[in-house]
Design a protein around this motif. Structure first.
Motif, PDB file in Angstrom:
ATOM      1  N   GLU A  56     -17.769  46.692  42.883  1.00 50.31           N
ATOM      2  CA  GLU A  56     -18.748  47.756  42.656  1.00 50.31           C
ATOM      3  C   GLU A  56     -20.035  47.463  43.427  1.00 50.31           C
ATOM      4  O   GLU A  56     -20.630  48.360  44.027  1.00 50.31           O
ATOM      5  N   ALA A  57     -20.450  46.188  43.447  1.00 47.17           N
ATOM      6  CA  ALA A  57     -21.670  45.821  44.162  1.00 47.17           C
ATOM      7  C   ALA A  57     -21.536  46.134  45.643  1.00 47.17           C
ATOM      8  O   ALA A  57     -22.432  46.719  46.264  1.00 47.17           O
ATOM      9  N   PHE A  58     -20.376  45.772  46.240  1.00 45.77           N
ATOM     10  CA  PHE A  58     -20.178  46.038  47.675  1.00 45.77           C
ATOM     11  C   PHE A  58     -20.103  47.542  47.939  1.00 45.77           C
ATOM     12  O   PHE A  58     -20.600  48.039  48.939  1.00 45.77           O
ATOM     13  N   ARG A  59     -19.471  48.273  46.998  1.00 43.03           N
ATOM     14  CA  ARG A  59     -19.391  49.728  47.156  1.00 43.03           C
ATOM     15  C   ARG A  59     -20.798  50.319  47.193  1.00 43.03           C
ATOM     16  O   ARG A  59     -21.114  51.159  48.039  1.00 43.03           O
ATOM     17  N   LEU A  60     -21.656  49.846  46.284  1.00 43.06           N
ATOM     18  CA  LEU A  60     -23.024  50.377  46.226  1.00 43.06           C
ATOM     19  C   LEU A  60     -23.804  50.034  47.491  1.00 43.06           C
ATOM     20  O   LEU A  60     -24.630  50.812  47.955  1.00 43.06           O
ATOM     21  N   LEU A  61     -23.531  48.834  48.047  1.00 42.83           N
ATOM     22  CA  LEU A  61     -24.228  48.430  49.274  1.00 42.83           C
ATOM     23  C   LEU A  61     -23.936  49.403  50.415  1.00 42.83           C
ATOM     24  O   LEU A  61     -24.790  49.663  51.262  1.00 42.83           O
ATOM     25  N   ALA A  62     -22.706  49.920  50.424  1.00 43.64           N
ATOM     26  CA  ALA A  62     -22.312  50.794  51.528  1.00 43.64           C
ATOM     27  C   ALA A  62     -22.552  52.259  51.214  1.00 43.64           C
ATOM     28  O   ALA A  62     -22.392  53.108  52.083  1.00 43.64           O
ATOM     29  N   GLN A  63     -22.932  52.569  49.977  1.00 42.47           N
ATOM     30  CA  GLN A  63     -23.031  53.974  49.571  1.00 42.47           C
ATOM     31  C   GLN A  63     -24.204  54.678  50.237  1.00 42.47           C
ATOM     32  O   GLN A  63     -25.258  54.086  50.464  1.00 42.47           O
ATOM     33  N   GLN A  64     -23.980  55.947  50.539  1.00 41.06           N
ATOM     34  CA  GLN A  64     -25.048  56.770  51.120  1.00 41.06           C
ATOM     35  C   GLN A  64     -26.139  56.989  50.072  1.00 41.06           C
ATOM     36  O   GLN A  64     -25.851  57.422  48.971  1.00 41.06           O
ATOM     37  N   ASP A 224     -30.510  50.861  45.642  1.00 39.20           N
ATOM     38  CA  ASP A 224     -31.423  50.989  44.503  1.00 39.20           C
ATOM     39  C   ASP A 224     -30.694  50.756  43.188  1.00 39.20           C
ATOM     40  O   ASP A 224     -31.146  50.020  42.311  1.00 39.20           O
ATOM     41  N   ARG A 225     -29.532  51.418  43.072  1.00 40.36           N
ATOM     42  CA  ARG A 225     -28.753  51.309  41.844  1.00 40.36           C
ATOM     43  C   ARG A 225     -28.279  49.881  41.637  1.00 40.36           C
ATOM     44  O   ARG A 225     -28.350  49.342  40.527  1.00 40.36           O
ATOM     45  N   LEU A 226     -27.813  49.260  42.721  1.00 37.88           N
ATOM     46  CA  LEU A 226     -27.338  47.877  42.637  1.00 37.88           C
ATOM     47  C   LEU A 226     -28.464  46.959  42.156  1.00 37.88           C
ATOM     48  O   LEU A 226     -28.262  46.116  41.279  1.00 37.88           O
ATOM     49  N   VAL A 227     -29.670  47.139  42.728  1.00 42.01           N
ATOM     50  CA  VAL A 227     -30.783  46.251  42.381  1.00 42.01           C
ATOM     51  C   VAL A 227     -31.168  46.434  40.912  1.00 42.01           C
ATOM     52  O   VAL A 227     -31.386  45.464  40.189  1.00 42.01           O
ATOM     53  N   LEU A 228     -31.221  47.685  40.435  1.00 42.30           N
ATOM     54  CA  LEU A 228     -31.625  47.891  39.041  1.00 42.30           C
ATOM     55  C   LEU A 228     -30.563  47.365  38.075  1.00 42.30           C
ATOM     56  O   LEU A 228     -30.879  46.612  37.147  1.00 42.30           O
ATOM     57  N   LEU A 229     -29.293  47.746  38.299  1.00 40.33           N
ATOM     58  CA  LEU A 229     -28.261  47.326  37.343  1.00 40.33           C
ATOM     59  C   LEU A 229     -28.025  45.817  37.431  1.00 40.33           C
ATOM     60  O   LEU A 229     -27.812  45.155  36.418  1.00 40.33           O
ATOM     61  N   GLY A 230     -28.098  45.258  38.658  1.00 34.20           N
ATOM     62  CA  GLY A 230     -28.005  43.809  38.791  1.00 34.20           C
ATOM     63  C   GLY A 230     -29.177  43.130  38.109  1.00 34.20           C
ATOM     64  O   GLY A 230     -29.019  42.100  37.442  1.00 34.20           O
TER      65      GLY A 230
END
Lengths: 314, 187
Positions: A56-64, A224-230
């Motif tokens: 999920e983290a890698f998916r978020l990194l690549a997400q638009q 952004d989402r990755l940083v907040l949820l992480g």
């Protein structure tokens, strides 16, 4: 007296916190997946489930990334970034064994101040995108803070009172014979509750609730989402880890070296928090606020009184 | 040298963000610019070696500014400050008051004879601060605390629209109380 840790510990700390967070998230994902399947998986399946947070983290990194109209990008970004930053800064007073990165004379107050920064940050995150539902999520977290902060502060004050010091190292040293959790059970339980509350997690997940389509995190996408949820996982790991020096005797224990005891105890607390998410339903904050102010505040004050009397008689 | 640099960076940042409080037209930005300014002040206090005071400033001011966001929603004519709005009120009066206060403080700083340090800093500044606040002035502190608390309670009592007759009925016997929000205490 504990020595100060070497300089490399400053670099190691965030890495260690992130690894523990990834492992905890993996554990949580395995439990979720097993619950959905209704039976434990084969070892191979468990491995796949455990890696889900990383995927999920890698998916978020690549997400638009997604933008909203008239967003306050600056404030939203500050809020998102501040959550993990505050978590790592709060972890600076965390002793692994007996050696924290930094052991200031007011370590407990420092930890509390950094938590408060994370509290303010989630409101900013909800505010940033100029979106009603995410703003509601942000305000929910402020209300949640009003409910949990006071009992939480009294709980950590009680630990400081028992040791007669705000220095985390001295709180650990004061528990050489008897853990604080044993003779301050109310403070310890309230601490565990507020640890879940400040990482807006499980029963306290209302700020990111499904009824508001994800609340404060609703409009976040990509990094952004990755940083907040992480950052939320980091907050949970740090608060769980700080309960060890405050209430569970830090690195004290037989046979094993201090760092192993710290890790073991942290893992147990984290397991309890992950279990707490499954056992308790999401709480609405107006309900928890009344409970916190009418029950938890008096209870923690009485606990502090008992500890103060014991300390004065010593 | 390092301390000088940190001092000046924090000082400039504190003043600059203090100015920005009045330049922003967004309630949220103004609130958090004020928070940044106060955090820098906390940093300066830390630099003076007063660890406890510095960290407490960071803690209290963060919570205070977050609370301000709550009150913004409760009491403002522009809920949540969602529309751009000016942070300036009573411009002329404020300018006069600020100039006078600034002039008085600056004169004081320039004219006062600053004492040389006597003695040494204590080993535990938190302890000494507590003793000097709570030792001889215990009665003052207790009275002050009660007065502040009474003020808070009476302000809330005066400002709330619902009194006990609304909650408990005309004969004050309705149980549980008739509240718009149920709460979790089960009363």
């Amino acid at each position: 007296m504990p020595d100060a840790a070497p300089l490399w510990a400053t670099v190691i700390l965030p890495v260690a916190l992130v690894s523990v967070a990834v492992v905890t998230a993996g554990f949580d994902a395995v439990l979720s997946a097993a619950a959905v399947r209704g039976r434990p998986g084969s070892p191979r399946e468990v491995g796949t489930w455990a890696a889900a947070p990383l995927r999920e983290a890698f998916r978020l990194l690549a997400q638009q990334p997604r933008r909203t109209i008239a967003a306050d990008v600056a404030l939203g970004r500050i809020g998102v970034v501040l959550v993990p930053v505050a978590a790592v800064l709060a972890g600076a007073v965390l002793p692994l064994g007996f050696r924290p990165v930094s052991d200031p004379a007011v370590g407990i107050v420092w930890f509390n101040a950094m938590e408060a920064l994370a509290w303010a940050a989630v409101w900013l995150t909800g505010w940033g995108p100029n979106s009603a539902l995410s703003l509601i999520g942000g305000y929910r977290f402020l209300a949640q803070g009003l409910a949990y902060e006071l009992p939480h502060m009294f709980a950590i004050t009680t630990a400081a009172l028992g040791a007669g010091s705000l220095r985390v190292g001295e709180v650990v040293a004061a528990q050489d014979g008897l853990w604080f959790a044993v003779w301050m059970p109310v403070a310890f339980l309230v601490y565990l509750l507020s640890a879940m509350a400040m990482s807006f997690w499980g029963p306290f997940g209302h700020p990111l609730g499904r009824d508001t389509a994800g609340g404060a995190a609703m409009e976040l996408s990509g990094v952004d989402r990755l940083v907040l949820l992480g950052g939320r996982w980091l907050l949970m790991v740090v608060t769980a880890a700080v309960s060890v020096p405050l209430f569970l005797g830090g690195g004290n224990g037989p046979l094993l070296p201090p760092w192993a005891w710290t890790l073991l105890k942290t893992a147990l607390v984290l397991a309890a928090l992950v279990a707490g998410r499954r056992l308790l339903p999401t709480l609405r904050m107006e309900r928890y606020t009344e409970f916190a102010w009418l029950v938890l505040v008096p209870a923690t004050l009485l606990q502090a009184l008992v500890v103060a009397v014991v300390v004065l008689n010593r | 040298m390092t301390e000088d640099i940190v001092f000046w960076v924090l000082a400039v940042l504190a003043v600059a963000s203090g100015v920005m409080v009045f330049r922003f037209d967004s309630m949220a930005r103004a609130t958090y610019a004020l928070l940044l300014s106060l955090l820098c002040v906390g940093g300066e206090v830390l630099l003076l070696g007063l660890d406890y005071l510095g960290v407490v400033i960071v803690l209290m001011m963060t919570i205070e500014m977050a609370l301000m966001a709550v009150f913004m929603v409760m009491f403002m004519m522009n809920p949540a400050g969602l529309m751009p709005m000016s942070m300036l009120h009573n411009k002329k009066g404020a300018a006069v008051i600020c100039t006078t206060v600034f002039a008085a403080l600056a004169t004081g700083i320039l004219l006062a004879r600053w004492p040389a340090r006597r003695g040494r800093p204590p080993t535990d500044p938190t302890m000494s601060l507590g003793m000097s606040l709570m030792g001889p002035q215990m009665l003052t502190m207790v009275t002050l605390g009660m007065a502040l608390f009474a003020t808070i309670v009476s302000t809330v009592v005066l400002s709330t629209r619902r009194g006990r007759y609304d909650r408990f009925g005309d004969d004050l016997r309705t149980r549980p109380a008739d509240d718009p929000v149920p709460g979790g205490g089960g009363r």
